[in-house]
Design a protein around this motif. Sequence first.
Motif, mmCIF file in Angstrom:
data_model
loop_
_atom_site.group_PDB
_atom_site.id
_atom_site.type_symbol
_atom_site.label_atom_id
_atom_site.label_comp_id
_atom_site.label_asym_id
_atom_site.label_seq_id
_atom_site.Cartn_x
_atom_site.Cartn_y
_atom_site.Cartn_z
ATOM 1 N N VAL A 1 0.842 -1.194 0.000
ATOM 2 C CA VAL A 1 0.000 0.000 0.000
ATOM 3 C C VAL A 1 0.885 1.255 0.000
ATOM 4 O O VAL A 1 1.881 1.337 0.730
ATOM 5 N N GLY A 2 0.543 2.227 -0.833
ATOM 6 C CA GLY A 2 1.313 3.464 -0.906
ATOM 7 C C GLY A 2 2.537 3.368 -1.798
ATOM 8 O O GLY A 2 3.342 4.298 -1.854
ATOM 9 N N THR A 3 2.700 2.252 -2.492
ATOM 10 C CA THR A 3 3.831 2.069 -3.402
ATOM 11 C C THR A 3 3.291 1.720 -4.792
ATOM 12 O O THR A 3 2.090 1.562 -5.008
ATOM 13 N N GLN A 4 4.221 1.540 -5.743
ATOM 14 C CA GLN A 4 3.814 1.177 -7.099
ATOM 15 C C GLN A 4 3.202 -0.220 -7.167
ATOM 16 O O GLN A 4 2.543 -0.549 -8.153
ATOM 17 N N ILE A 5 3.430 -1.028 -6.133
ATOM 18 C CA ILE A 5 2.766 -2.333 -6.092
ATOM 19 C C ILE A 5 1.258 -2.133 -6.156
ATOM 20 O O ILE A 5 0.545 -2.840 -6.874
ATOM 21 N N ALA A 6 0.735 -1.164 -5.403
ATOM 22 C CA ALA A 6 -0.695 -0.883 -5.377
ATOM 23 C C ALA A 6 -1.094 0.160 -6.422
ATOM 24 O O ALA A 6 -2.140 0.036 -7.068
ATOM 25 N N GLU A 7 -0.262 1.178 -6.592
ATOM 26 C CA GLU A 7 -0.639 2.306 -7.450
ATOM 27 C C GLU A 7 -0.370 2.064 -8.930
ATOM 28 O O GLU A 7 -0.868 2.790 -9.785
ATOM 29 N N GLY A 8 0.422 1.050 -9.239
ATOM 30 C CA GLY A 8 0.747 0.751 -10.633
ATOM 31 C C GLY A 8 1.954 1.545 -11.104
ATOM 32 O O GLY A 8 2.454 2.443 -10.425
ATOM 33 N N GLY A 9 2.443 1.186 -12.280
ATOM 34 C CA GLY A 9 3.574 1.897 -12.863
ATOM 35 C C GLY A 9 4.899 1.182 -12.773
ATOM 36 O O GLY A 9 5.905 1.668 -13.292
ATOM 37 N N LEU A 10 4.933 -0.010 -12.119
ATOM 38 C CA LEU A 10 6.180 -0.780 -12.098
ATOM 39 C C LEU A 10 6.504 -1.270 -13.510
ATOM 40 O O LEU A 10 5.634 -1.813 -14.191
ATOM 41 N N PRO A 11 7.730 -1.100 -13.952
ATOM 42 C CA PRO A 11 8.075 -1.571 -15.303
ATOM 43 C C PRO A 11 8.028 -3.095 -15.390
ATOM 44 O O PRO A 11 8.802 -3.779 -14.729
ATOM 45 N N TRP A 12 7.115 -3.616 -16.174
ATOM 46 C CA TRP A 12 7.063 -5.050 -16.414
ATOM 47 C C TRP A 12 7.944 -5.425 -17.606
ATOM 48 O O TRP A 12 8.554 -6.470 -17.627
ATOM 49 N N ARG A 13 7.968 -4.550 -18.594
ATOM 50 C CA ARG A 13 8.812 -4.790 -19.767
ATOM 51 C C ARG A 13 9.312 -3.450 -20.313
ATOM 52 O O ARG A 13 8.554 -2.488 -20.402
ATOM 53 N N TYR A 14 10.608 -3.432 -20.634
ATOM 54 C CA TYR A 14 11.208 -2.259 -21.263
ATOM 55 C C TYR A 14 11.221 -2.453 -22.775
ATOM 56 O O TYR A 14 11.126 -3.584 -23.281
ATOM 57 N N ASP A 15 11.347 -1.336 -23.511
ATOM 58 C CA ASP A 15 11.559 -1.447 -24.945
ATOM 59 C C ASP A 15 13.050 -1.388 -25.232
ATOM 60 O O ASP A 15 13.876 -1.293 -24.311
ATOM 61 N N SER A 16 13.423 -1.437 -26.484
ATOM 62 C CA SER A 16 14.840 -1.527 -26.851
ATOM 63 C C SER A 16 15.605 -0.246 -26.562
ATOM 64 O O SER A 16 16.838 -0.239 -26.551
ATOM 65 N N THR A 17 14.887 0.868 -26.298
ATOM 66 C CA THR A 17 15.555 2.139 -26.010
ATOM 67 C C THR A 17 15.616 2.442 -24.524
ATOM 68 O O THR A 17 16.103 3.502 -24.124
ATOM 69 N N GLY A 18 15.088 1.542 -23.689
ATOM 70 C CA GLY A 18 15.090 1.773 -22.248
ATOM 71 C C GLY A 18 13.815 2.382 -21.734
ATOM 72 O O GLY A 18 13.678 2.611 -20.521
ATOM 73 N N GLY A 19 12.865 2.669 -22.618
ATOM 74 C CA GLY A 19 11.574 3.171 -22.180
ATOM 75 C C GLY A 19 10.704 2.035 -21.666
ATOM 76 O O GLY A 19 10.982 0.853 -21.895
ATOM 77 N N ILE A 20 9.620 2.390 -20.977
ATOM 78 C CA ILE A 20 8.728 1.377 -20.408
ATOM 79 C C ILE A 20 7.691 0.991 -21.462
ATOM 80 O O ILE A 20 6.844 1.800 -21.844
ATOM 81 N N ALA A 21 7.758 -0.261 -21.904
ATOM 82 C CA ALA A 21 6.818 -0.761 -22.900
ATOM 83 C C ALA A 21 5.534 -1.271 -22.256
ATOM 84 O O ALA A 21 4.459 -1.221 -22.862
ATOM 85 N N LYS A 22 5.638 -1.781 -21.035
ATOM 86 C CA LYS A 22 4.469 -2.310 -20.333
ATOM 87 C C LYS A 22 4.677 -2.111 -18.847
ATOM 88 O O LYS A 22 5.734 -2.447 -18.313
#
Length: 265
Positions: free
Chosen positions: A123-144
């Motif tokens: 609670v109060g972290t990205q575990i609950a709030e979302g936004g944890l990077p599950w997959r990056y793209d080839s440029t280092g951006g967050i794809a998912k």
Amino acid sequence: MDKVVASAEQAVADIRDGASLAVGGFGLCGIPSVLVDALHAQGATDLSVVSNNCGVDGVGLGVLLGAGRISRVTASYVGENKEFARQYLAGELEVELTPQGTLAEKLRAGGAGIAAFFTPTGVGTQIAEGGLPWRYDSTGGIAKASPAKEVREFTVHGQTREFVLEESIVTDFALVRAAVGDRHGNLVFHESARNFNPVVAMAGRITIAEVERLVEPGEIDPDDVQLPGVYVRRVVALTPEQAADKRIEKRTVRAATEPVPNQEA
């Protein structure tokens, strides 16, 4: 009732491409290494793996990872594996990081038929709030990224707190290792190898256990059974050599020339 199969290769033969797989062990303790090696030889790929960690380079699940057979990992710890880090940061691997206790309970709940549960952890972290990077793209951006989860207030022991909803985990297959098992699938784990193995075994629709010592039904005292055979579909008896092959993740010893500390008060 006799669940013993002739070999590890036979036991994993029907694990298909794209299957989900829960795997027991903690670091290199209690890992079903013989079954993992057999699965590597079998060739199944695009696997979604749930485990406390993903082995180390070239050992345990690290064998499948290094061969590019794993596409997604749900884990609580990802250290000690350089190839894991490389694949994740390069966008080749999807990773769902989960608090360790939450992961264990998600597996246990899945085996118990519980769809989901509320926990204060996260609670109060990205575990609950979302936004944890599950997959990056080839440029280092967050794809998912992870989605937000439901958070509700509950009053427990007179204290009102927020809790986050966590869904349980059920997988197509589960691979575990036990110190002792009988032909009915009743299992006993040795000391700290009784870490994730029992809950992993509960979560698999088809659970395969490699056992260091196979005994006949009735030889295990019912009070000593740590996982009932109802959760186990197949049992593989290891050879003495396979049972003795246990890796040490980190060996730390005192230099031979270093004096022994004085233990006197």
